[in-house]
Design an enzyme around this catalytic site. Structure first.
Site, PDB file in Angstrom:
ATOM      1  N   GLY A 263      80.448  65.213 112.338  1.00 11.50           N
ATOM      2  CA  GLY A 263      79.475  66.292 112.215  1.00 11.50           C
ATOM      3  C   GLY A 263      80.034  67.524 111.531  1.00 11.50           C
TER       4      GLY A 263
ATOM      5  N   ASN B 272      73.400  56.583 114.641  1.00 11.08           N
ATOM      6  CA  ASN B 272      73.612  57.088 116.001  1.00 11.08           C
ATOM      7  C   ASN B 272      72.877  58.418 116.057  1.00 11.08           C
ATOM      8  OD1 ASN B 272      74.483  58.076 118.435  1.00 11.08           O
ATOM      9  ND2 ASN B 272      76.589  58.490 117.762  1.00 11.08           N
TER      10      ASN B 272
ATOM     11  N   LYS C 101      72.220  60.311 118.432  1.00 13.15           N
ATOM     12  CA  LYS C 101      72.685  61.269 119.452  1.00 13.15           C
ATOM     13  C   LYS C 101      71.460  61.789 120.210  1.00 13.15           C
ATOM     14  CE  LYS C 101      76.738  61.960 116.676  1.00 13.15           C
ATOM     15  NZ  LYS C 101      77.869  62.774 116.266  1.00 13.15           N
TER      16      LYS C 101
ATOM     17  N   SER D   5      80.701  61.756 109.357  1.00 13.56           N
ATOM     18  CA  SER D   5      80.127  62.324 108.126  1.00 13.56           C
ATOM     19  C   SER D   5      79.920  61.286 107.017  1.00 13.56           C
ATOM     20  CB  SER D   5      80.965  63.508 107.628  1.00 13.56           C
ATOM     21  OG  SER D   5      81.002  64.528 108.612  1.00 13.56           O
TER      22      SER D   5
ATOM     23  N   GLY E 106      74.313  62.356 111.559  1.00 15.84           N
ATOM     24  CA  GLY E 106      73.373  63.232 110.839  1.00 15.84           C
ATOM     25  C   GLY E 106      72.572  62.531 109.747  1.00 15.84           C
TER      26      GLY E 106
ATOM     27  N   HIS F 105      81.937  56.725 122.678  1.00 13.68           N
ATOM     28  CA  HIS F 105      81.852  57.746 121.628  1.00 13.68           C
ATOM     29  C   HIS F 105      82.641  58.971 122.069  1.00 13.68           C
ATOM     30  CE1 HIS F 105      80.260  60.726 118.876  1.00 13.68           C
ATOM     31  NE2 HIS F 105      79.912  59.713 118.098  1.00 13.68           N
TER      32      HIS F 105
ATOM     33  N   GLU G 183      86.217  56.477 114.536  1.00 12.66           N
ATOM     34  CA  GLU G 183      85.623  57.770 114.229  1.00 12.66           C
ATOM     35  C   GLU G 183      86.642  58.884 114.483  1.00 12.66           C
ATOM     36  OE1 GLU G 183      80.998  57.352 114.649  1.00 12.66           O
ATOM     37  OE2 GLU G 183      81.899  58.359 116.349  1.00 12.66           O
TER      38      GLU G 183
ATOM     39  N   GLU H   7      82.047  62.001 121.918  1.00 13.36           N
ATOM     40  CA  GLU H   7      81.267  63.012 122.648  1.00 13.36           C
ATOM     41  C   GLU H   7      81.139  62.632 124.121  1.00 13.36           C
ATOM     42  OE1 GLU H   7      77.923  62.980 119.989  1.00 13.36           O
ATOM     43  OE2 GLU H   7      79.186  63.865 118.433  1.00 13.36           O
TER      44      GLU H   7
HETATM   45  C1  G2H Z   1      80.155  60.485 114.362  1.00 18.71           C
HETATM   46  C2  G2H Z   1      78.928  60.201 113.598  1.00 18.71           C
HETATM   47  C3  G2H Z   1      78.065  59.212 114.312  1.00 18.71           C
HETATM   48  P1  G2H Z   1      78.170  62.143 111.955  1.00 18.71           P
HETATM   49  O1  G2H Z   1      79.837  60.921 115.687  1.00 18.71           O
HETATM   50  O2  G2H Z   1      78.635  58.484 115.341  1.00 18.71           O
HETATM   51  O3  G2H Z   1      78.198  61.395 113.392  1.00 18.71           O
HETATM   52  O4  G2H Z   1      77.832  61.099 110.936  1.00 18.71           O
HETATM   53  O5  G2H Z   1      77.092  63.191 112.072  1.00 18.71           O
HETATM   54  O6  G2H Z   1      79.528  62.731 111.700  1.00 18.71           O
END
Ligand code: G2H
Length: 251
Positions: free
Chosen positions: A173, A9, A11, A213, A235, A95, A167, A97
């Site tokens: 993040g 993802n 983002k 994460s 990320g 999501h 999640e 966000e």
């Molecule tokens: C959670 C995730 C991807 P990350 O939002 O959907 O992001 O892996 O950066 O925590």
């Protein structure tokens, strides 16, 4: 047997040129789609570049959002009909966000899920609790409620084919990952929720991802859990080598 699904993802990151470079760097080393499904979710402005670069490879494509109407006077929205015509496979909806910054409600998410199915794509439906909700012992009821609302009116076959992403908001993040046991516990609750709403067969087919994460260092342990069928990865999906390590977790 559920095929594992690892979905990046991105983002609001990367432009079309960077998207093409990323796909060219990973496409030869992706696992066979029947072993592990590899997906990248990209901003709408990068989808054409992603689809072009991914053509003929094992990479599937997700949009990070869509509207629930196919067309009309909805300035700034993205049509699920057009996403489907372009060749998009999945749409991430709900999501945290989008719930937090863009005020998406469970009702919106339910309408979007129906529109995504009507356009022959599959939703990846996100849910998750805040730290306060976890500390108050409300996690299981909360995520179960979010998914119950999101699935309203969907058929058992539709639910068997979609993806749920658990999640925990406090792990997104932040570098804090839910322990694999915490993640498994909630993913199990979500599968039980599907079993109660539909039946055991549907529950045994629906794929449930953990997100928050996820990285090469923890993917194997998470994927070893019975009810965790994949990861939704922010990320760590932005860098080709790291994405390849994630999708090849069982190589
Ligand atoms: C959670 C995730 C991807 P990350 O939002 O959907 O992001 O892996 O950066 O925590």
């Amino acid at each position: 047997m559920r095929t594992p699904i690892i979905a990046g993802n991105w983002k609001m990151n990367k432009n079309p040129k960077e998207t093409t470079e990323f796909v060219n760097a990973v496409k030869a080393d992706l696992p066979a789609s029947d072993k592990v499904e590899s997906v990248i979710g990209a901003p709408a402005v990068d989808l054409q570049a992603l689809l072009d670069a991914a053509k003929g490879s094992n990479l599937k494509v997700a949009a990070e959002n869509s509207y629930f109407e196919d067309e009309g006077a909805f300035t700034g929205e993205t049509s699920p009909k057009v996403l489907s015509e372009m060749g998009v496979d999945y749409v991430i909806i709900g999501h945290s966000e989008r719930r937090q910054y863009f005020k998406e409600t469970d009702e919106d998410i339910n309408k979007k899920a129906k529109a995504i199915f009507a356009n022959n794509m599959l939703p990846i439906i996100c849910c998750g609790e805040t730290l306060e909700q976890r500390e108050a012992g409300q996690t299981n009821d909360w995520v179960s409620g979010q998914i119950t609302n999101a699935l309203k009116g969907l058929s058992a076959d539709q639910v068997a084919s979609l993806v749920i992403a658990y999640e925990p908001i406090w792990a997104i993040g932040t570098g804090k990952t839910a322990s694999s046991d915490q993640a498994q516990e909630v993913c199990h609750v979500l599968r039980e929720t599907v079993a109660k709403l539909y039946d055991q067969t549907t529950a045994s087919k629906v794929r449930i991802q953990y997100g928050g994460s996820v990285k090469p260092a923890n993917v194997k342990e998470l994927m070893g859990k019975e009810d965790i069928d994949g990861g939704l990865v922010g990320g760590a999906s932005l860098v080709p080598d790291s994405f390849l390590e994630l999708v090849n977790f069982n190589a």
